[in-house]
Design a protein around this motif. Structure first.
Motif, PDB file in Angstrom:
ATOM      1  N   ASN A 123      37.029  33.825  37.508  1.00 24.59           N
ATOM      2  CA  ASN A 123      37.722  33.879  38.793  1.00 24.59           C
ATOM      3  C   ASN A 123      38.747  35.012  38.816  1.00 24.59           C
ATOM      4  OD1 ASN A 123      36.292  31.652  39.686  1.00 24.59           O
ATOM      5  ND2 ASN A 123      37.896  30.195  39.128  1.00 24.59           N
ATOM      6  N   LEU A 124      39.514  35.120  37.747  1.00 25.94           N
ATOM      7  CA  LEU A 124      40.529  36.165  37.662  1.00 25.94           C
ATOM      8  C   LEU A 124      39.892  37.544  37.624  1.00 25.94           C
ATOM      9  CD1 LEU A 124      43.428  37.144  37.286  1.00 25.94           C
ATOM     10  CD2 LEU A 124      43.204  36.660  34.838  1.00 25.94           C
ATOM     11  N   LEU A 125      38.836  37.701  36.850  1.00 25.94           N
ATOM     12  CA  LEU A 125      38.152  38.987  36.758  1.00 25.94           C
ATOM     13  C   LEU A 125      37.611  39.418  38.115  1.00 25.94           C
ATOM     14  CD1 LEU A 125      36.965  41.302  35.015  1.00 25.94           C
ATOM     15  CD2 LEU A 125      34.941  39.862  34.690  1.00 25.94           C
ATOM     16  N   TYR A 126      36.950  38.509  38.801  1.00 27.67           N
ATOM     17  CA  TYR A 126      36.347  38.829  40.101  1.00 27.67           C
ATOM     18  C   TYR A 126      37.422  39.136  41.139  1.00 27.67           C
ATOM     19  CZ  TYR A 126      33.199  38.367  44.130  1.00 27.67           C
ATOM     20  OH  TYR A 126      32.471  38.596  45.268  1.00 27.67           O
ATOM     21  N   THR A 127      38.464  38.322  41.175  1.00 24.94           N
ATOM     22  CA  THR A 127      39.534  38.537  42.145  1.00 24.94           C
ATOM     23  C   THR A 127      40.234  39.870  41.923  1.00 24.94           C
ATOM     24  OG1 THR A 127      39.916  36.149  42.308  1.00 24.94           O
ATOM     25  CG2 THR A 127      41.667  37.587  43.088  1.00 24.94           C
ATOM     26  N   ALA A 128      40.521  40.180  40.660  1.00 21.01           N
ATOM     27  CA  ALA A 128      41.183  41.444  40.348  1.00 21.01           C
ATOM     28  C   ALA A 128      40.315  42.634  40.728  1.00 21.01           C
ATOM     29  CB  ALA A 128      41.532  41.496  38.863  1.00 21.01           C
ATOM     30  N   LYS A 129      39.041  42.530  40.409  1.00 22.05           N
ATOM     31  CA  LYS A 129      38.121  43.628  40.722  1.00 22.05           C
ATOM     32  C   LYS A 129      38.040  43.866  42.228  1.00 22.05           C
ATOM     33  CE  LYS A 129      34.628  44.047  38.099  1.00 22.05           C
ATOM     34  NZ  LYS A 129      34.883  45.421  37.539  1.00 22.05           N
ATOM     35  N   MET A 130      37.908  42.796  42.995  1.00 22.73           N
ATOM     36  CA  MET A 130      37.814  42.944  44.450  1.00 22.73           C
ATOM     37  C   MET A 130      39.140  43.404  45.057  1.00 22.73           C
ATOM     38  SD  MET A 130      34.765  42.542  45.184  1.00 22.73           S
ATOM     39  CE  MET A 130      33.217  41.784  44.686  1.00 22.73           C
ATOM     40  N   ALA A 131      40.253  42.977  44.480  1.00 23.86           N
ATOM     41  CA  ALA A 131      41.560  43.418  44.975  1.00 23.86           C
ATOM     42  C   ALA A 131      41.731  44.917  44.786  1.00 23.86           C
ATOM     43  CB  ALA A 131      42.674  42.657  44.254  1.00 23.86           C
ATOM     44  N   VAL A 132      41.312  45.423  43.632  1.00 23.71           N
ATOM     45  CA  VAL A 132      41.424  46.858  43.378  1.00 23.71           C
ATOM     46  C   VAL A 132      40.476  47.644  44.282  1.00 23.71           C
ATOM     47  CG1 VAL A 132      41.046  48.666  41.664  1.00 23.71           C
ATOM     48  CG2 VAL A 132      42.214  46.563  41.013  1.00 23.71           C
ATOM     49  N   ILE A 133      39.243  47.177  44.407  1.00 25.92           N
ATOM     50  CA  ILE A 133      38.281  47.853  45.286  1.00 25.92           C
ATOM     51  C   ILE A 133      38.776  47.859  46.731  1.00 25.92           C
ATOM     52  CG2 ILE A 133      35.957  47.701  46.277  1.00 25.92           C
ATOM     53  CD1 ILE A 133      35.027  46.599  43.559  1.00 25.92           C
ATOM     54  N   GLY A 134      39.233  46.690  47.193  1.00 28.74           N
ATOM     55  CA  GLY A 134      39.719  46.602  48.564  1.00 28.74           C
ATOM     56  C   GLY A 134      40.962  47.430  48.789  1.00 28.74           C
ATOM     57  N   GLY A 135      41.891  47.409  47.843  1.00 26.69           N
ATOM     58  CA  GLY A 135      43.123  48.180  47.994  1.00 26.69           C
ATOM     59  C   GLY A 135      42.865  49.674  48.026  1.00 26.69           C
ATOM     60  N   LEU A 136      42.012  50.153  47.130  1.00 20.68           N
ATOM     61  CA  LEU A 136      41.686  51.583  47.108  1.00 20.68           C
ATOM     62  C   LEU A 136      40.930  51.992  48.370  1.00 20.68           C
ATOM     63  CD1 LEU A 136      40.622  52.041  43.371  1.00 20.68           C
ATOM     64  CD2 LEU A 136      42.681  52.926  44.478  1.00 20.68           C
TER      65      LEU A 136
END
Length: 245
Positions: free
Chosen positions: A97-110
């Motif tokens: 859950n943490l890995l997926y959330t972090a990955k999507m947060a970085v992709i979305g933020g960038l």
């Protein structure tokens, strides 16, 4: 590993992978290049045509920037499914859950940051060629469209990322999404009429229009696209939790 450390590691991963960082840079480069090419050649000629929506025309380059945004979202996720990279990521961050959330947060933020820069830049640069037809940030709906255009690009990147997590293939996602946006969406629109407003690209692009005669408004259209994106992200999250690495 803390949440901040996981987010930082995902940022480093995207920055260090040339295909991914290149796809992100292409969002800005493609949007601006198409804007300059079109507005420098036929911008003023088309502005004088009857029925032309000057606001939507001002963001013409985003039609191509969204393809690059989809490419970025798909590429950023697909790297996890190459050469056992996901197993390495899960060894470092066992909490899926943490890995997926972090990955999507970085992709979305960038994607949001680059999308906003691309949207505002396309507006300001394109209008330099428009002479008497030029519009500015102070005109009705322009600021809303410029900001919403950046959000729309971010949503399309996340939509592609979620689908890539679901299908585990950037090629498959690009083969589905790009023809859908460029061709199928228009065909469905001709057949389905008003229902086509609820397609992810059609709904989201309402934020760029000065006139929207359908049932959706500019912000509600963006919410509909956000709904499609959320569905893709949830499907990707469910798949990552259930499938073996």
């Amino acid at each position: 590993m803390s949440k901040t450390a996981v987010v930082r590691s995902e940022w480093i991963k995207i920055r260090s992978l040339r295909p991914v960082s290149g796809a992100l840079a292409a969002v800005f480069a493609t949007t601006l290049a198409v804007t300059v090419l079109v507005f420098a050649t036929v911008g003023q000629a088309e502005a004088g045509e009857e029925g032309n929506d000057p606001l939507f025309s001002a963001f013409y380059g985003l039609n191509f920037g969204q393809i690059a945004a989809i490419g970025f979202g798909a590429t950023a996720l697909s790297t996890e499914f190459l050469n056992g990279a996901l197993r390495t990521s899960l060894a470092a961050v066992p909490n899926r859950n943490l890995l997926y959330t972090a990955k999507m947060a970085v992709i979305g933020g960038l994607a949001l940051a680059v999308g906003l820069v691309s949207s505002f830049a396309s507006l300001l640069v394109g209008q330099m060629f428009m002479g008497e037809y030029a519009i500015g940030l102070g005109d009705s709906g322009v600021l809303r469209a410029a900001f919403g255009g950046g959000v729309y690009l971010a949503l399309m990147a996340l939509l592609a990322a979620g689908l890539t997590a679901l299908l585990r293939s950037a090629v498959m996602v690009l083969s589905l999404l790009i023809p859908f946006i460029l061709i199928v969406s228009f065909v469905i629109g001709d057949i389905a009429g008003g229902a086509a407003e609820y397609l992810p690209d059609r709904a989201g692009q309402l934020i760029l229009h000065g006139h929207h005669p359908g049932s959706l408004g500019p912000w509600t259209g963006l919410v509909v696209t956000g709904g499609w994106t959320c569905l893709a992200l949830v499907a990707g999250w469910w798949t990552l939790r259930r499938r073996d690495a």
